[in-house]
Write a protein that holds these residues in place. Sequence first.
Motif, PDB file in Angstrom:
ATOM      1  N   SER A 140       1.257 -27.351  24.792  1.00  0.00           N
ATOM      2  CA  SER A 140       1.698 -26.756  26.054  1.00  0.00           C
ATOM      3  C   SER A 140       2.516 -26.869  26.832  1.00  0.00           C
ATOM      4  N   ARG A 141       2.922 -27.923  26.729  1.00  0.00           N
ATOM      5  CA  ARG A 141       3.248 -28.789  28.361  1.00  0.00           C
ATOM      6  C   ARG A 141       5.216 -28.433  28.083  1.00  0.00           C
ATOM      7  N   ARG A 158       2.968 -39.648  20.870  1.00  0.00           N
ATOM      8  CA  ARG A 158       2.948 -38.444  21.792  1.00  0.00           C
ATOM      9  C   ARG A 158       4.378 -37.907  21.711  1.00  0.00           C
ATOM     10  N   THR A 162       7.084 -37.097  31.025  1.00  0.00           N
ATOM     11  CA  THR A 162       7.876 -36.284  30.236  1.00  0.00           C
ATOM     12  C   THR A 162       9.005 -36.777  30.204  1.00  0.00           C
ATOM     13  N   PRO A 188      -1.315 -34.602  21.265  1.00  0.00           N
ATOM     14  CA  PRO A 188      -2.390 -34.079  21.264  1.00  0.00           C
ATOM     15  C   PRO A 188      -2.122 -32.613  21.958  1.00  0.00           C
ATOM     16  N   GLU A 189      -2.769 -31.354  21.802  1.00  0.00           N
ATOM     17  CA  GLU A 189      -2.610 -29.968  21.914  1.00  0.00           C
ATOM     18  C   GLU A 189      -1.603 -29.780  23.182  1.00  0.00           C
ATOM     19  N   GLU A 190      -2.299 -30.404  24.271  1.00  0.00           N
ATOM     20  CA  GLU A 190      -1.608 -30.033  25.810  1.00  0.00           C
ATOM     21  C   GLU A 190      -0.569 -30.180  25.953  1.00  0.00           C
ATOM     22  N   ASP A 191       0.145 -31.775  24.895  1.00  0.00           N
ATOM     23  CA  ASP A 191       1.810 -31.702  25.034  1.00  0.00           C
ATOM     24  C   ASP A 191       2.046 -31.071  24.503  1.00  0.00           C
TER      25      ASP A 191
END
Length: 269
Positions: A145-146, A114, A65, A140-143
């Motif tokens: 959230s991160r 991303r 990240t 993506p959704e989890e990115d």
Amino acid sequence: MARWGFIGGGKMAEALLRGGLAAGILKPQEVLISTPGKDRQEYLRKTYGVAAFFDNPRLVRECETVVLAVKPQVLSGVLEEIREAARKHRPLFISVVAGFPLERLKAGLGGVERLVRVMPNTPALVLSGVSALCKAPETPEEDLSRAEALFSALGEVVRVPEALFDAVTGLSGSGPAYVFAFIEALVDGGVREGLSREVAERLAVGTVLGAARLMKETGKDPYALKAMVTSPGGTTIAGLKALADRGFHGAVMEAVAAATRRARELSGG
Ligand SMILES: NC(=O)c1ccc[n+]([C@@H]2O[C@H](COP(=O)([O-])OP(=O)(O)OC[C@H]3O[C@@H](n4cnc5c(N)ncnc54)[C@H](OP(=O)(O)O)[C@@H]3O)[C@@H](O)[C@H]2O)c1
């Protein structure tokens, strides 16, 4: 190892570092910072135990990240410099750079998918900020959230569509300055009535902090809270009438509108 990298080691990066480490989201041995000043690198290494150097492409190659935390005027040059590494390595990019839309970021990074954009505000520097977040459609959704997990270490997080980011700038981005102007006016009002400046400042800051907390903790709307402190024929309604007569409500709404328009102009929208 899930490494986090920061390009730019200034005020915002340091706030994220401080908040993220305290919240256990970041671990010193998993954080890399790329920033030009040698003294600054030394300070960050010594204070937080993180790795600090100046090599933006290397940081992109070594992190999962990457937070972009440079000033808007240097971002285009940085994107050009890291484009190749970004295309090959494909980390998640989180940008806090004001007025730099996702489309321009994506183009600058050679089409990476991303991408999260965040608009924090100045109280983030004391971990009491509020940050608006949005992601590129293909991210993506989890990115998201991160990114939310990291920014929640700086205060509140709110998801807002990118189309409304200029309004966020007009409200929470510029808002602290409106609140400072209000506090200054409260202090002057108190001094005019005979309070010392020091006492007036303590009373004004305590009042603003306390009122905001009361609203947050009770979950009541401002109308209900105003009603709670406004007795019929009393002092508060006399004060509120003076504010209404001078157009306070409309003036604040206009401030948000003017700052939103200016943010739109500056981001080329
Ligand atoms: N501060 C806030 O409250 C706030 C709120 C919302 C958004 N933001 C956004 O956050 C971003 C950073 O703001 P900031 O307040 O943290 O600014 P800052 O304190 O000036 O930090 C910027 C950092 O980037 C470094 N830098 C300069 N050129 C670089 C390069 N080519 N590669 C890597 N690093 C480089 C600077 O190093 P040198 O000083 O050695 O040049 C400095 O350490 C801005 O885009 C701003 O819009 C800030």
